[in-house]
Design a protein around this motif. Structure first.
Motif, short mmCIF file in Angstrom:
data_model
loop_
_atom_site.label_atom_id
_atom_site.label_comp_id
_atom_site.label_asym_id
_atom_site.label_seq_id
_atom_site.Cartn_x
_atom_site.Cartn_y
_atom_site.Cartn_z
N GLN A 218 -28.89 -12.69 26.83
CA GLN A 218 -30.21 -13.32 27.04
C GLN A 218 -30.60 -14.01 25.75
O GLN A 218 -30.47 -13.43 24.67
CB GLN A 218 -31.24 -12.25 27.39
CG GLN A 218 -32.64 -12.82 27.68
CD GLN A 218 -33.74 -11.78 27.57
OE1 GLN A 218 -33.70 -10.89 26.73
NE2 GLN A 218 -34.75 -11.90 28.41
N ASP A 242 -27.56 -25.51 33.67
CA ASP A 242 -27.54 -24.45 32.66
C ASP A 242 -26.33 -23.55 32.88
O ASP A 242 -25.93 -23.29 34.02
CB ASP A 242 -28.82 -23.60 32.74
CG ASP A 242 -30.05 -24.39 32.29
OD1 ASP A 242 -29.90 -25.51 31.77
OD2 ASP A 242 -31.16 -23.86 32.48
N THR A 247 -32.21 -19.07 34.56
CA THR A 247 -33.07 -19.42 33.43
C THR A 247 -34.53 -19.35 33.87
O THR A 247 -34.87 -19.82 34.96
CB THR A 247 -32.77 -20.87 32.95
OG1 THR A 247 -31.39 -20.96 32.62
CG2 THR A 247 -33.59 -21.22 31.71
N GLY A 280 -28.01 -20.98 37.35
CA GLY A 280 -27.04 -21.59 36.45
C GLY A 280 -25.65 -21.66 37.04
O GLY A 280 -25.40 -21.21 38.17
N SER A 293 -25.71 -24.86 40.98
CA SER A 293 -26.60 -25.07 39.83
C SER A 293 -27.06 -26.52 39.92
O SER A 293 -26.34 -27.39 40.41
CB SER A 293 -25.87 -24.82 38.52
OG SER A 293 -24.80 -25.72 38.35
N PRO A 312 -32.50 -18.23 29.15
CA PRO A 312 -31.32 -18.10 30.01
C PRO A 312 -30.82 -16.66 30.04
O PRO A 312 -30.84 -15.98 29.01
CB PRO A 312 -30.27 -19.02 29.36
CG PRO A 312 -30.94 -19.71 28.22
CD PRO A 312 -32.17 -18.91 27.88
#
Ligand code: OGA
Ligand code: NI
Length: 367
Positions: A218, A242, A247, A280, A293, A312
């Protein structure tokens, strides 16, 4: 011009015998504060055709997920919310999260302390953290200073929060605010990921356990987008998806985020006290492409400083991600993505220029 000319720009004269000197870029903050700045250096100009397509005037609102219903003890409410979550992931890849329980004061505090970070003297910021993708603290400008051909109108600081917590020493309150914020946000993210797992027809804890989210990566990625005298030529962040799983983003009530939906760019207006969530690349891989994503980008404006805090959440760095066997069998189609260690994917994506979904394309089978 405030930046030194990078390799490949018309201003540099690359020599055949010597490697180019490393670039030392000033931050966009400093550049934007140059007295009388009325145009941007050419290195910040994105080609019009590819980056400035018209924005859709769709009034279709992005989906909203009421987090309190996701954690509801009423089975009906929970299953209805999981269905909505699945539809949001399938049709948008982006959704708002309301009633998440993270106090508004914490959301404000993290934005303010990141603003204070960006206001530190430039020499101090430059000395903080490293430059490699896996350095736990990284601060700089654009996306990847060493490879970007066009520079983004954006400064950033990225700080690993989990499984190991890191914090810059300045501003002094950063540590406490970041620790509290990242802990609370992680709980929300893990619960949403459980919901996503269930919405895919997998066990609730399938993703959590398979990708070892107890040790999941994280980070806090804080973005500063100073006012830009020619916002129509520049980009805060060009289109990208991402890495990681989910996220959660907040911002200082200044818009700028655009999401690609049905082939058009859609403005996402900030709604106070809620998170903007997006899935993501690793949800796309794990779901074997059932959930994609989604491309998004940040545009800039000529009036206001915009700050966004993206958090994220990814698998553990050593976890190997591949399509869930159950989904591959059910659909009856072969795995669409090769297996890859999250850490290696991170190095690939963060070490390259930000270019749409090009990193994900590299591990797709049969394309
Ligand atoms: C990001 C991102 C968008 C924004 O940090 O990955 O997409 O609005 N940010 O700042
Ligand atoms: Ni992003």
């Amino acid at each position: 011009m405030a930046t030194t000319a990078p390799t490949g720009s018309p201003l540099s004269q690359p020599s055949l015998t010597q490697p180019p000197p490393p670039r030392k870029l000033t931050t966009v903050k400093v550049l934007s504060e140059s007295p009388g700045l009325s145009s941007i250096p050419s290195i910040y100009t994105f080609p019009k055709q590819t980056y400035h397509e018209p924005v859709s005037d769709t009034k279709e609102p992005i989906p909203t997920i009421d987090f309190s219903l996701l954690t509801s003890s009423h089975p009906d409410q929970r299953s209805k919310t999981i269905r909505e979550l699945g539809i949001a992931c399938r049709d948008w890849g982006f959704f708002m999260v309301t009633n998440h329980g993270v106090p508004e004061r914490m959301m404000k505090a993290i934005i303010e302390v990141c603003r204070e970070f960006f206001e530190l003297p430039e020499e101090e910021k430059r000395g903080i953290g490293g430059k490699h993708v896996l350095d736990p603290i990284r601060s700089g400008t654009s996306f990847n200073e060493s490879v970007d051909e066009i520079l983004c109108w954006r400064d950033y600081v990225k700080i690993f929060q989990h499984p190991e917590f890191h914090s810059p020493n300045k501003p002094p309150s950063f540590r406490e605010i970041a620790l509290e914020y990242s802990k609370r946000v992680r709980l929300v993210a893990r619960e949403i990921i459980r919901g996503i797992s269930e919405s895919l027809g997998l066990e609730k804890d399938y993703i959590d356990e398979t990708l070892n989210l107890e040790n999941g990566l994280q980070l806090i990625a804080a973005n500063l987008y100073p006012p830009c005298p020619q916002p129509e030529l520049a980009m805060g962040l060009p289109p990208h998806s991402d890495h990681g799983l989910l996220t959660l983003l907040i911002q200082n009530q200044i818009g700028g985020l655009q999401v690609q939906h049905k082939g058009k760019w859609v403005n996402i207006d900030p709604i106070p006290n809620s998170f903007l969530a997006n899935i993501g690349d690793h949800i796309e891989i794990l779901s074997n492409g059932k959930y994609k994503s989604v491309l998004h980008r940040a545009v800039v404006n000529n009036r206001d400083v915009r700050i966004s805090i993206a958090v994220p959440h990814g698998p553990a760095l050593d976890a190997i991600v591949s399509p869930a066997p159950k989904l591959v069998e059910i659909v009856g189609n072969p795995p669409a993505y090769g297996a890859m260690k999250y850490k290696e994917y991170l190095e690939l994506q963060q070490g390259s220029m930000l270019n749409g979904k090009s990193s994900l394309e590299r591990i797709r089978n049969g394309v």
